[in-house]
Design an enzyme around this catalytic site. Structure first.
Site, PDB file in Angstrom:
ATOM      1  CG  MET A  16      14.365 -16.104  26.391  1.00 49.40           C
ATOM      2  SD  MET A  16      12.434 -17.087  26.699  1.00 49.40           S
ATOM      3  CE  MET A  16      12.018 -15.649  27.548  1.00 49.40           C
TER       4      MET A  16
ATOM      5  CG  PHE B  99      12.830  -7.011  22.685  1.00 50.31           C
ATOM      6  CD1 PHE B  99      12.609  -6.669  21.248  1.00 50.31           C
ATOM      7  CD2 PHE B  99      12.359  -6.170  23.461  1.00 50.31           C
ATOM      8  CE1 PHE B  99      11.769  -5.695  20.926  1.00 50.31           C
ATOM      9  CE2 PHE B  99      11.544  -5.019  23.175  1.00 50.31           C
ATOM     10  CZ  PHE B  99      11.441  -4.603  21.796  1.00 50.31           C
TER      11      PHE B  99
ATOM     12  CG  HIS C 204      16.418  -5.303  28.951  1.00 52.58           C
ATOM     13  ND1 HIS C 204      17.258  -5.542  30.137  1.00 52.58           N
ATOM     14  CD2 HIS C 204      15.604  -5.982  28.777  1.00 52.58           C
ATOM     15  CE1 HIS C 204      16.668  -6.753  30.684  1.00 52.58           C
ATOM     16  NE2 HIS C 204      15.718  -6.931  29.874  1.00 52.58           N
TER      17      HIS C 204
ATOM     18  N   GLY D 272      19.756  -4.680  31.224  1.00 48.46           N
ATOM     19  CA  GLY D 272      19.894  -5.780  32.289  1.00 48.46           C
ATOM     20  C   GLY D 272      20.545  -7.095  31.507  1.00 48.46           C
ATOM     21  CG  HIS D 273      19.103  -9.127  28.124  1.00 51.24           C
ATOM     22  ND1 HIS D 273      18.226  -8.261  27.711  1.00 51.24           N
ATOM     23  CD2 HIS D 273      18.990 -10.227  28.503  1.00 51.24           C
ATOM     24  CE1 HIS D 273      17.086  -9.058  27.845  1.00 51.24           C
ATOM     25  NE2 HIS D 273      17.350 -10.322  28.244  1.00 51.24           N
TER      26      HIS D 273
ATOM     27  CG  MET E 269      20.881 -12.128  41.682  1.00 55.87           C
ATOM     28  SD  MET E 269      20.399 -13.617  42.264  1.00 55.87           S
ATOM     29  CE  MET E 269      19.461 -13.411  43.629  1.00 55.87           C
TER      30      MET E 269
ATOM     31  CB  SER F 287      11.275  -7.004  31.967  1.00 56.01           C
ATOM     32  OG  SER F 287      10.448  -8.194  31.368  1.00 56.01           O
TER      33      SER F 287
ATOM     34  NE  ARG G 278       6.969 -12.373  29.754  1.00 54.46           N
ATOM     35  CZ  ARG G 278       7.895 -13.400  29.667  1.00 54.46           C
ATOM     36  NH1 ARG G 278       8.836 -13.156  30.670  1.00 54.46           N
ATOM     37  NH2 ARG G 278       7.556 -14.454  29.442  1.00 54.46           N
TER      38      ARG G 278
HETATM   39  P1  AMP Z   1      15.926 -13.233  29.428  1.00 54.16           P
HETATM   40  O1  AMP Z   1      16.240 -12.813  27.978  1.00 54.16           O
HETATM   41  O2  AMP Z   1      14.246 -12.526  30.072  1.00 54.16           O
HETATM   42  O3  AMP Z   1      15.554 -14.859  29.477  1.00 54.16           O
HETATM   43  O4  AMP Z   1      16.915 -13.014  30.467  1.00 54.16           O
HETATM   44  C1  AMP Z   1      17.995 -13.465  29.963  1.00 54.16           C
HETATM   45  C2  AMP Z   1      18.999 -13.339  31.475  1.00 54.16           C
HETATM   46  O5  AMP Z   1      19.110 -11.767  31.562  1.00 54.16           O
HETATM   47  C3  AMP Z   1      18.683 -13.722  32.658  1.00 54.16           C
HETATM   48  O6  AMP Z   1      19.571 -14.261  33.095  1.00 54.16           O
HETATM   49  C4  AMP Z   1      17.767 -12.749  33.218  1.00 54.16           C
HETATM   50  O7  AMP Z   1      17.644 -12.887  34.628  1.00 54.16           O
HETATM   51  C5  AMP Z   1      18.866 -11.527  33.012  1.00 54.16           C
HETATM   52  N1  AMP Z   1      17.856 -10.263  32.934  1.00 54.16           N
HETATM   53  C6  AMP Z   1      16.782 -10.012  32.552  1.00 54.16           C
HETATM   54  N2  AMP Z   1      16.453  -8.919  33.131  1.00 54.16           N
HETATM   55  C7  AMP Z   1      17.328  -8.470  34.007  1.00 54.16           C
HETATM   56  C8  AMP Z   1      17.566  -7.143  34.565  1.00 54.16           C
HETATM   57  N3  AMP Z   1      16.778  -6.313  34.660  1.00 54.16           N
HETATM   58  N4  AMP Z   1      18.571  -7.172  35.381  1.00 54.16           N
HETATM   59  C9  AMP Z   1      19.539  -8.200  35.304  1.00 54.16           C
HETATM   60  N5  AMP Z   1      19.495  -9.158  34.654  1.00 54.16           N
HETATM   61  C10 AMP Z   1      18.439  -9.374  33.807  1.00 54.16           C
END
Ligand code: AMP
Length: 285
Positions: free
Chosen positions: A30, A32, A34, A36-37, A148, A185, A187
């Site tokens: 979605m 933004f 970071h 993790g992505h 995860m 995150s 958020r």
């Molecule tokens: P989102 O943009 O929050 O929908 O996340 C997109 C993808 O990134 C999803 O598969 C999330 O699980 C993954 N994701 C988000 N935060 C993290 C994180 N801290 N570590 C690993 N993957 C993440």
């Protein structure tokens, strides 16, 4: 890197790539972005020929009183990160491109949703499964990379892929954390400075639970109550849930045994945070 905003162009490009037997790795997000992505993008880059990143804040997975309007966005910054990470295609559709008319079909998730975020966010995983079904048919990936951090989402998508026979491999990726342990995150930017420092108690409490289990504790009730005590003592966040379940089935258990998840969600004033650890009692040190 090619930026594509229409379904037709994306599908046409991906069909072309498939003809030359290129493998397609897909990272749905979605935005933004970071670290993790970025971890997901790097894994896809290392394992597949073509890396596709999608950025779409999917309205269907937000409830009426959730943070759809407050969800942080910064496309220019995301574009720079995607370029740096050698993404081949950035798919960035509008709401009307993804949902041009009222839908005649939606995907309803029937298992693994009566607990955790599925319980506190009714309809959320139907929205996730519906948009991913659309994205899978648009991007035609061979592998999809998911974090995860959203372990229940991984469990639900695992069911979606196998039930609908998508020829896609799901690759789960470990949670990336800040130095003090807080799960990265999008958020997190909505936390006030004091909430940000209190938020470290989420991972601290999961670690504490891990140590209790390592020392032989096997009662989910005891684990939940110890986590609750620690969170309440160190933060003003409201506990949404703390659960200990089997993984990936997400079933209630009386005794901790085998692969389990300890997951929690805490609501701060402007951000609801989730975190979890998955461990196997048969593989403890
Ligand atoms: P989102 O943009 O929050 O929908 O996340 C997109 C993808 O990134 C999803 O598969 C999330 O699980 C993954 N994701 C988000 N935060 C993290 C994180 N801290 N570590 C690993 N993957 C993440």
């Amino acid at each position: 890197m090619k930026i594509i905003t229409t379904v037709l162009e994306m599908q046409t490009e991906m069909r072309e790539k498939k003809k030359s037997l290129k493998s397609i790795g897909f990272v749905p997000t979605m935005g933004f972005l970071h670290e993790g992505h970025i971890r997901l993008l790097r894994k896809a880059r290392a394992e597949t020929d073509i890396v596709v990143l999608s950025i779409f804040v999917n309205p269907l997975q937000f409830g009426p009183n959730e943070d759809l309007d407050k969800y942080p966005r910064d496309f220019d910054r995301d574009k720079e990160i995607a370029l740096r990470e050698e993404v081949d295609y950035l798919f960035f559709p509008s709401n009307t491109e993804m949902y041009p008319k009222s839908s005649s079909v939606k995907v309803v998730v029937q298992e693994r949703t009566e607990v955790l975020c599925g319980k506190s966010r009714p309809g959320h995983f139907d929205g996730v499964a519906t948009v991913l079904t659309k994205l899978f048919n648009i991007v035609l990936p061979d592998s999809v990379y998911m974090g995860m951090k959203d372990a229940q989402q991984v469990a639900v998508v695992d069911g979606l892929i196998s039930d609908f026979h998508f020829p896609i491999t799901l690759v789960p990726v470990d949670t990336v954390r800040e130095e003090d342990g807080l799960a990265k995150s999008s958020r997190n930017v909505n936390l006030s400075p004091s909430e940000r420092s209190e938020a470290t108690v989420l991972f601290e409490s999961l670690n504490m639970a891990g140590s209790l289990i390592n020392r032989g504790e096997r009662s989910p009730k005891v684990i939940v109550s110890e986590i609750e005590k620690l969170i309440l003592s160190k933060s003003r966040g409201k506990i949404d849930y703390i659960e200990v379940l089997s993984y990936p089935e997400l079933k209630q258990i009386e005794i901790l045994e085998g692969k389990i998840i300890i997951a929690l969600a805490v609501k701060f004033e402007h951000a609801r945070l989730i975190d979890n650890i998955v461990l196997n009692t048969h593989e403890l040190s």
